[in-house]
Scaffold this active site. Structure first.
Site, PDB file in Angstrom:
ATOM      1  N   HIS A  99      -2.366  10.788  -5.559  1.00  0.00           N
ATOM      2  CA  HIS A  99      -3.420  10.558  -4.572  1.00  0.00           C
ATOM      3  C   HIS A  99      -3.204  11.439  -3.347  1.00  0.00           C
ATOM      4  CE1 HIS A  99      -0.198   7.596  -3.920  1.00  0.00           C
ATOM      5  NE2 HIS A  99      -0.453   7.713  -2.623  1.00  0.00           N
ATOM      6  N   HIS A 101      -4.054  11.612   0.627  1.00  0.00           N
ATOM      7  CA  HIS A 101      -4.535  10.885   1.798  1.00  0.00           C
ATOM      8  C   HIS A 101      -5.281  11.888   2.684  1.00  0.00           C
ATOM      9  CE1 HIS A 101      -1.544   7.419   1.529  1.00  0.00           C
ATOM     10  NE2 HIS A 101      -0.887   8.328   0.825  1.00  0.00           N
TER      11      HIS A 101
HETATM   12  P1  AMP Z   1       1.733   6.283  -0.958  1.00  0.00           P
HETATM   13  O1  AMP Z   1       2.837   5.815  -0.083  1.00  0.00           O
HETATM   14  O2  AMP Z   1       1.402   7.744  -0.730  1.00  0.00           O
HETATM   15  O3  AMP Z   1       1.962   5.970  -2.421  1.00  0.00           O
HETATM   16  O4  AMP Z   1       0.450   5.500  -0.480  1.00  0.00           O
HETATM   17  C1  AMP Z   1      -0.215   4.524  -1.227  1.00  0.00           C
HETATM   18  C2  AMP Z   1      -1.414   4.124  -0.423  1.00  0.00           C
HETATM   19  O5  AMP Z   1      -2.248   3.331  -1.233  1.00  0.00           O
HETATM   20  C3  AMP Z   1      -1.076   3.297   0.820  1.00  0.00           C
HETATM   21  O6  AMP Z   1      -1.580   3.955   1.980  1.00  0.00           O
HETATM   22  C4  AMP Z   1      -1.779   1.971   0.558  1.00  0.00           C
HETATM   23  O7  AMP Z   1      -2.327   1.390   1.727  1.00  0.00           O
HETATM   24  C5  AMP Z   1      -2.866   2.363  -0.420  1.00  0.00           C
HETATM   25  N1  AMP Z   1      -3.329   1.287  -1.283  1.00  0.00           N
HETATM   26  C6  AMP Z   1      -2.572   0.463  -2.047  1.00  0.00           C
HETATM   27  N2  AMP Z   1      -3.361  -0.407  -2.705  1.00  0.00           N
HETATM   28  C7  AMP Z   1      -4.642  -0.109  -2.364  1.00  0.00           C
HETATM   29  C8  AMP Z   1      -5.915  -0.659  -2.719  1.00  0.00           C
HETATM   30  N3  AMP Z   1      -6.035  -1.687  -3.560  1.00  0.00           N
HETATM   31  N4  AMP Z   1      -7.015  -0.092  -2.169  1.00  0.00           N
HETATM   32  C9  AMP Z   1      -6.898   0.929  -1.320  1.00  0.00           C
HETATM   33  N5  AMP Z   1      -5.743   1.496  -0.950  1.00  0.00           N
HETATM   34  C10 AMP Z   1      -4.620   0.975  -1.458  1.00  0.00           C
END
Ligand code: AMP
Length: 142
Positions: A99, A101
């Site tokens: 993903h 951001h």
């Molecule tokens: P990372 O640390 O780069 O793996 O970030 C994962 C991101 O996914 C975090 O910013 C979370 O807030 C986001 N996240 C986790 N679950 C969900 C969800 N159900 N909907 C939207 N964002 C999510």
């Protein structure tokens, strides 16, 4: 590859605030935003890191990422942003599905609501080390 919460979002089993979708890509709002408009762009292909992506998925993400960045900027009336992309638990990845951001940067908001804060402790590249390292990486690209 085990399912992650993002696979469930792609499958429609868990809701999201969707901002974009095509055959290969989905974008939706982060549930715990670092700033208003914090958006996640994900390939539908279920792999953990960028290096595992197929060329087709990588190209699809690359094609729409600039467009989604522009849309986030316009919608949030900001003109700066960070793209953060973590690969691996040691690099702060929590959801093991690729993903990107997109995090708007609000110059006028207090720390904690203004977007991404970065700890950046640069070293200095020694030129002999640089020659050797560039050679090693280039050889691996093939
Ligand atoms: P990372 O640390 O780069 O793996 O970030 C994962 C991101 O996914 C975090 O910013 C979370 O807030 C986001 N996240 C986790 N679950 C969900 C969800 N159900 N909907 C939207 N964002 C999510």
């Amino acid at each position: 590859m085990p399912d992650t919460i993002f696979s469930k979002i792609i499958a429609g089993e868990i809701p999201c605030h969707r901002v974009y979708e095509d055959e290969f890509v989905l974008a939706f709002l982060d549930i715990n935003p670092l700033a208003a408009g914090h958006t996640l762009v994900i390939p539908k292909e279920s792999v953990a890191t960028v290096g595992e992506l197929s060329d087709e998925s990588a190209a699809a993400v690359g094609r729409v990422l600039p467009r989604i960045c522009r849309a986030v900027m316009k919608a949030t009336r900001t003109n700066a942003y960070n793209i953060l992309q973590n690969n691996g638990a040691d690099a702060h990845q929590e959801v093991m599905h690729v993903h990107f951001h997109i995090i708007p940067k609000y110059a006028d908001r207090p720390s904690g609501q203004d977007g991404l804060g970065i700890g950046w402790r640069p070293g200095k590249l020694d030129s002999d080390v640089g020659v050797e390292m560039a050679k090693r990486i280039a050889a691996e690209i093939g």
